[in-house]
Design a protein around this motif. Sequence first.
Motif, PDB file in Angstrom:
ATOM      1  N   VAL A 440       0.851  -1.371   0.360  1.00  0.00           N
ATOM      2  CA  VAL A 440      -0.054  -0.246   0.399  1.00  0.00           C
ATOM      3  C   VAL A 440       1.302   1.382   0.070  1.00  0.00           C
ATOM      4  O   VAL A 440       1.514   1.617   0.669  1.00  0.00           O
ATOM      5  CB  VAL A 440      -0.985  -0.225   0.545  1.00  0.00           C
ATOM      6  CG1 VAL A 440      -1.713   1.383   1.612  1.00  0.00           C
ATOM      7  CG2 VAL A 440      -1.836  -1.151   1.755  1.00  0.00           C
ATOM      8  N   VAL A 441       0.558   1.941  -0.439  1.00  0.00           N
ATOM      9  CA  VAL A 441       1.177   3.199  -1.028  1.00  0.00           C
ATOM     10  C   VAL A 441       1.016   4.435  -0.001  1.00  0.00           C
ATOM     11  O   VAL A 441      -0.820   4.865  -0.524  1.00  0.00           O
ATOM     12  CB  VAL A 441       1.568   3.328  -2.349  1.00  0.00           C
ATOM     13  CG1 VAL A 441       2.232   5.021  -2.638  1.00  0.00           C
ATOM     14  CG2 VAL A 441       1.808   2.772  -2.862  1.00  0.00           C
ATOM     15  N   PRO A 442       1.223   4.974   0.491  1.00  0.00           N
ATOM     16  CA  PRO A 442       1.006   6.004   1.306  1.00  0.00           C
ATOM     17  C   PRO A 442       1.243   6.893   1.175  1.00  0.00           C
ATOM     18  O   PRO A 442       2.127   7.980   0.024  1.00  0.00           O
ATOM     19  CB  PRO A 442       2.351   5.941   3.014  1.00  0.00           C
ATOM     20  CG  PRO A 442       3.528   5.966   2.499  1.00  0.00           C
ATOM     21  CD  PRO A 442       2.835   4.916   1.236  1.00  0.00           C
ATOM     22  N   ALA A 569      16.665  12.838  -1.610  1.00  0.00           N
ATOM     23  CA  ALA A 569      16.134  14.309  -1.463  1.00  0.00           C
ATOM     24  C   ALA A 569      15.764  13.466  -3.616  1.00  0.00           C
ATOM     25  O   ALA A 569      14.034  13.772  -3.687  1.00  0.00           O
ATOM     26  CB  ALA A 569      16.972  14.811  -2.331  1.00  0.00           C
ATOM     27  N   GLU A 570      15.938  13.561  -4.318  1.00  0.00           N
ATOM     28  CA  GLU A 570      15.714  12.957  -5.258  1.00  0.00           C
ATOM     29  C   GLU A 570      14.723  11.461  -5.254  1.00  0.00           C
ATOM     30  O   GLU A 570      13.438  12.041  -6.209  1.00  0.00           O
ATOM     31  CB  GLU A 570      16.730  12.416  -6.356  1.00  0.00           C
ATOM     32  CG  GLU A 570      16.358  12.122  -7.770  1.00  0.00           C
ATOM     33  CD  GLU A 570      17.495  12.231  -8.681  1.00  0.00           C
ATOM     34  OE1 GLU A 570      17.291  10.888  -9.933  1.00  0.00           O
ATOM     35  OE2 GLU A 570      18.701  11.937  -8.818  1.00  0.00           O
ATOM     36  N   ALA A 571      14.733  10.541  -4.847  1.00  0.00           N
ATOM     37  CA  ALA A 571      13.884  10.100  -4.240  1.00  0.00           C
ATOM     38  C   ALA A 571      12.515  10.582  -3.447  1.00  0.00           C
ATOM     39  O   ALA A 571      11.136   9.779  -4.039  1.00  0.00           O
ATOM     40  CB  ALA A 571      14.394   8.397  -3.272  1.00  0.00           C
ATOM     41  N   THR A 572      12.300  11.137  -3.431  1.00  0.00           N
ATOM     42  CA  THR A 572      11.718  11.858  -2.117  1.00  0.00           C
ATOM     43  C   THR A 572      10.768  13.046  -2.978  1.00  0.00           C
ATOM     44  O   THR A 572       9.488  13.128  -3.251  1.00  0.00           O
ATOM     45  CB  THR A 572      12.098  12.675  -1.081  1.00  0.00           C
ATOM     46  OG1 THR A 572      12.764  11.639   0.016  1.00  0.00           O
ATOM     47  CG2 THR A 572      10.587  13.262  -0.545  1.00  0.00           C
ATOM     48  N   ARG A 574      10.797  11.971  -6.248  1.00  0.00           N
ATOM     49  CA  ARG A 574       9.544  11.746  -7.528  1.00  0.00           C
ATOM     50  C   ARG A 574       8.852  10.752  -6.700  1.00  0.00           C
ATOM     51  O   ARG A 574       7.739  10.337  -7.328  1.00  0.00           O
ATOM     52  CB  ARG A 574      10.679   9.940  -8.122  1.00  0.00           C
ATOM     53  CG  ARG A 574      10.596   9.310  -8.963  1.00  0.00           C
ATOM     54  CD  ARG A 574      11.204   8.505  -9.515  1.00  0.00           C
ATOM     55  NE  ARG A 574      12.392   7.800  -8.561  1.00  0.00           N
ATOM     56  CZ  ARG A 574      13.630   8.063  -8.405  1.00  0.00           C
ATOM     57  NH1 ARG A 574      14.279   8.895  -8.508  1.00  0.00           N
ATOM     58  NH2 ARG A 574      14.410   6.759  -7.096  1.00  0.00           N
ATOM     59  N   PHE A 575       8.164  10.241  -5.458  1.00  0.00           N
ATOM     60  CA  PHE A 575       7.304  10.175  -4.665  1.00  0.00           C
ATOM     61  C   PHE A 575       6.469  11.036  -4.610  1.00  0.00           C
ATOM     62  O   PHE A 575       5.476  10.577  -5.194  1.00  0.00           O
ATOM     63  CB  PHE A 575       7.954   9.303  -3.484  1.00  0.00           C
ATOM     64  CG  PHE A 575       6.805   9.006  -2.648  1.00  0.00           C
ATOM     65  CD1 PHE A 575       5.690   7.755  -3.254  1.00  0.00           C
ATOM     66  CD2 PHE A 575       6.429   9.795  -2.104  1.00  0.00           C
ATOM     67  CE1 PHE A 575       4.875   7.691  -2.181  1.00  0.00           C
ATOM     68  CE2 PHE A 575       4.701   9.193  -0.440  1.00  0.00           C
ATOM     69  CZ  PHE A 575       4.251   8.358  -0.965  1.00  0.00           C
ATOM     70  N   GLU A 576       6.561  12.899  -4.754  1.00  0.00           N
ATOM     71  CA  GLU A 576       5.920  13.174  -4.562  1.00  0.00           C
ATOM     72  C   GLU A 576       5.132  13.598  -6.208  1.00  0.00           C
ATOM     73  O   GLU A 576       4.388  13.709  -5.878  1.00  0.00           O
ATOM     74  CB  GLU A 576       6.371  14.735  -4.465  1.00  0.00           C
ATOM     75  CG  GLU A 576       7.042  14.969  -2.759  1.00  0.00           C
ATOM     76  CD  GLU A 576       7.668  16.474  -2.710  1.00  0.00           C
ATOM     77  OE1 GLU A 576       8.115  16.375  -2.944  1.00  0.00           O
ATOM     78  OE2 GLU A 576       7.095  17.091  -1.600  1.00  0.00           O
ATOM     79  N   SER A 580       3.996   6.356  -6.599  1.00  0.00           N
ATOM     80  CA  SER A 580       4.691   4.969  -7.282  1.00  0.00           C
ATOM     81  C   SER A 580       5.106   4.126  -5.843  1.00  0.00           C
ATOM     82  O   SER A 580       5.340   4.262  -5.013  1.00  0.00           O
ATOM     83  CB  SER A 580       4.709   4.680  -8.695  1.00  0.00           C
ATOM     84  OG  SER A 580       6.568   4.757  -8.484  1.00  0.00           O
ATOM     85  N   GLU A 581       4.627   2.325  -6.607  1.00  0.00           N
ATOM     86  CA  GLU A 581       4.811   1.692  -5.257  1.00  0.00           C
ATOM     87  C   GLU A 581       6.884   1.606  -4.789  1.00  0.00           C
ATOM     88  O   GLU A 581       7.253   1.622  -4.408  1.00  0.00           O
ATOM     89  CB  GLU A 581       4.814   0.695  -5.780  1.00  0.00           C
ATOM     90  CG  GLU A 581       4.798  -0.663  -4.897  1.00  0.00           C
ATOM     91  CD  GLU A 581       4.505  -2.235  -5.203  1.00  0.00           C
ATOM     92  OE1 GLU A 581       5.226  -3.300  -4.480  1.00  0.00           O
ATOM     93  OE2 GLU A 581       3.691  -1.934  -5.451  1.00  0.00           O
ATOM     94  N   GLY A 582       7.281   1.839  -6.332  1.00  0.00           N
ATOM     95  CA  GLY A 582       8.045   1.701  -6.605  1.00  0.00           C
ATOM     96  C   GLY A 582       9.005   3.055  -6.081  1.00  0.00           C
ATOM     97  O   GLY A 582      10.326   2.887  -5.774  1.00  0.00           O
ATOM     98  N   ALA A 583       8.835   4.053  -6.647  1.00  0.00           N
ATOM     99  CA  ALA A 583       9.425   5.030  -6.227  1.00  0.00           C
ATOM    100  C   ALA A 583       9.045   5.410  -4.339  1.00  0.00           C
ATOM    101  O   ALA A 583      10.061   5.410  -3.038  1.00  0.00           O
ATOM    102  CB  ALA A 583       9.031   6.912  -6.537  1.00  0.00           C
ATOM    103  N   TYR A 584       8.340   4.820  -4.369  1.00  0.00           N
ATOM    104  CA  TYR A 584       8.237   4.266  -2.469  1.00  0.00           C
ATOM    105  C   TYR A 584       8.991   3.610  -2.227  1.00  0.00           C
ATOM    106  O   TYR A 584       9.524   4.135  -0.370  1.00  0.00           O
ATOM    107  CB  TYR A 584       6.481   4.092  -1.967  1.00  0.00           C
ATOM    108  CG  TYR A 584       6.766   3.824  -0.458  1.00  0.00           C
ATOM    109  CD1 TYR A 584       6.761   4.952   0.190  1.00  0.00           C
ATOM    110  CD2 TYR A 584       6.633   2.725  -0.197  1.00  0.00           C
ATOM    111  CE1 TYR A 584       6.852   4.941   1.585  1.00  0.00           C
ATOM    112  CE2 TYR A 584       6.580   2.042   1.763  1.00  0.00           C
ATOM    113  CZ  TYR A 584       6.682   3.495   2.438  1.00  0.00           C
ATOM    114  OH  TYR A 584       6.272   3.226   3.838  1.00  0.00           O
ATOM    115  N   ALA A 585       9.622   2.050  -2.577  1.00  0.00           N
ATOM    116  CA  ALA A 585      10.261   1.692  -2.290  1.00  0.00           C
ATOM    117  C   ALA A 585      11.545   2.141  -2.074  1.00  0.00           C
ATOM    118  O   ALA A 585      13.085   2.045  -0.934  1.00  0.00           O
ATOM    119  CB  ALA A 585       9.969   0.049  -2.550  1.00  0.00           C
ATOM    120  N   GLU A 586      12.359   2.800  -3.152  1.00  0.00           N
ATOM    121  CA  GLU A 586      13.245   3.616  -3.234  1.00  0.00           C
ATOM    122  C   GLU A 586      13.448   4.564  -1.704  1.00  0.00           C
ATOM    123  O   GLU A 586      15.011   4.464  -1.639  1.00  0.00           O
ATOM    124  CB  GLU A 586      13.498   4.186  -4.753  1.00  0.00           C
ATOM    125  CG  GLU A 586      15.290   4.891  -4.431  1.00  0.00           C
ATOM    126  CD  GLU A 586      16.010   4.178  -5.066  1.00  0.00           C
ATOM    127  OE1 GLU A 586      17.761   4.330  -5.167  1.00  0.00           O
ATOM    128  OE2 GLU A 586      15.711   2.400  -4.885  1.00  0.00           O
TER     129      GLU A 586
END
Length: 619
Positions: A440-442, A569-572, A574-576, A580-586
Amino acid sequence: MTLSPQWLDELRARISLSGVIGRTTRLTKAGHEFKACCPFHNEKSPSFTVNDQKGFYHCFGCGAHGDAIRWMTDQRGLSFMDAVKELAAEAGMEVPAPDPRAAQRAEQQSSLHDVMAAAQDFYRAQLDTPEGAKARDYLASRRFDAHTMERFGFGYSPGGRQALKTALGQFDDALLIEAGLRIAVDDKEPYDRFRSRLTMPIHDARGRVIGFAARILDAEKKDAPKYINSPDTPLFDKGRTLFNLHRAAPASRSSGRVVVVEGQMDVIALAAAGIGEAVAPMGTALTERQLDMLWRMTEVPILCFDGDAAGQRAAMRAAARALPLLRPAHSLKIVRLPAGMDPDDLIKRDGVAALERLLAEPIGLLELIWQHERDAAPLASPEDKAGLKARLMAHVETIADPDIKALYRRDLTEKFSSFAFPPREERPWQPGRRSTGPAVVPRDAQQLGRLQRASGAGARDALSAAVLAGLLRYPGELAVHADALAHAPLGDPRFAALVDALDAGQPLETAALATILAERGLAAPGPGEYASLRFGFLTENAAPEAARADLAQAIALLVERPALDAALAEATARFERDLSEGAYAEQQRLLKRKLEFDSRLRQMASARSAAPGGTASLD
C-alpha cells in the motif's frame, strides 16, 4: 667591432621599447601593447603597435618592424654602433672593447655565408639540368606551383662525389668542410655530403642560407636516410634553428598564430596552401631555445604533427620539454591529424579548409597529457588506475612555475577522479518489478513531510565542523585526504580554502592554515559547532595514530553524506510526483540507509572519545 648576440639580447632586455619610442611618438595603451599612428607613413587611424614583452614594434599598414636598435637606426637615422652606444648608456651597460678573436670569428662566418650562398646558387642551377629531372618530377608530384618552388629555393645536388668542389673551386676545401658541405674522412679524399638529392636551403632569422636539407630521390634505395640536414657548423645549430622562421615570423604577426609541423616539406605544403606562418624543427624534438623562439612570436604556438604513432610521440616529447618552461599565458596547443596523414595529405584529400577547421579547434597541453596517459595502458584494475594518477602527477612535478603547477595538479586530479570514481547510476524503477516496500502506497501529507525533513537533514551540521577542527589539529592529514575533500560537494567554503592552500604549496601547519581561513574571512571551527560529536581526534590526550584513524573515518562519512542526501532528496521528489510503489520503495531504502548512517556517526563520535564532553584545542 663585433657584439655577441647574447650581449645584444641583454641590451634589448634592459630597454623599455615603449619608453624609447614614446620620446618621439605619442603612444596609447591598448591591453598588453601600445598603439599609435605609424611614424613611417601617413595614416589617420593607428595601425602601429609596440609590444614591450616581445620587444618589437610593428605597423600593419606599411609593414615597418623592428626592435629598439632598429628604431634608432630607421627612425632616428643613427648608425648601428651609434644606436647601440646610446641605448647602452641608457641601460647602464658598457659596450665591449674590440675582441680580435671575435673579429676573426665574424670574418670566418662572413666567409661561410659566402660559401653557403654559392652552394645554393649551384644547387639551384643543377635543378634545371638533365640530371635534375628526377628532382623536377618529384616536385611535380607534390603539385607545388612555380612561385612556391622559387620562393623556397629548391635545388638538386649531383651524384658525383666531387661535383660541388669542382663548381666552388674559388673556396678552399677546408672551408667547404667547415660549412658542412663536404665530409672529411681519415686517409681518404673528402667528398660531397649531398649527392643525388633534392635540396632545400635552411635560412637564419635574417634570411641568410646557413645549411641545407636534402631528400633522397631513389625510392628503391633503402640503405640511406630519406632526409638529411647539414651538420652543426659555426653558422648552423639544429637546436637553435627553425625552418622557415624568417618567412613565418612576419606572417604570424598578421595571422596571430604559429603552426609547428614535423618536417620541411610539411612547411612548404602549408605555405603553398596559403598558411605562411608554419615552421619545423630540424629533424629533432623541440628544444628549449626553439620553444623560446616560438613564444617570442606568439604566446600559444600550435603543434600540428602527423596522425601516426610517431607524430603523437613527437607531440608528447614537445609537451615534456615545454612543461618545465611554462610561464603565465605561455603554453602550447596541439592539433591531431587523422590517423596516418600529414598536413599535405589532408590538404590534398579534403582541401585547406579541412586543415583550417582543425587548427581552429586545437586541444590544450593539459588535455594532451590527460588523453595520452589515459590511453597509454589498460585501466582494468585499481592498480592500473593508481598508475595513471602517478604518471599524471609525475608530469605535474616537472613544472617550475608554482601557480601553473598547482592549477595543473588540481585540473588533472579532477579529471582523474571523474574517470576513476564515476557516479553510480541509479536503476530506474520499471512497472511490474517486485518491491521490498509495503504493497500500500502511503499518501498522507504528514508522512511526506517527515521524509522530506529526513532527506535534507544534516546538510550543514556538526560533522563538517568536527572534521575541519580535526584537520587543523592534524594538518598533515590534509594532503592525505585532499582529493576526496576537493571533489565532494561539501558546501562549507572552509574546505575549499584549505585544499587551495595545499595546492598553492602553503606550509601544513595549524597556525598557517588558521591564518589562511582568517585572511578569507572564514572563522576556524569552535567547540560550540561540534559539541554534539565527541570524536576521539578532538580530545586532548588522544594517541596520534588512533586520532588520525578516527579522522579518516570521519572524513569518509563526511564525503559519503552529500551523495546519500542528494539521492534521498531525489527519491522523495519522485515519490511526490507519481506516488508509485517503486518510488516509495526506493525512498524507504534510502531513508533506511540515512538512519544507518546517522547511527554509525553517533557510535563513532562517542565510542572512542577519550573524555566525554572533552574538546581539542587548536592553539
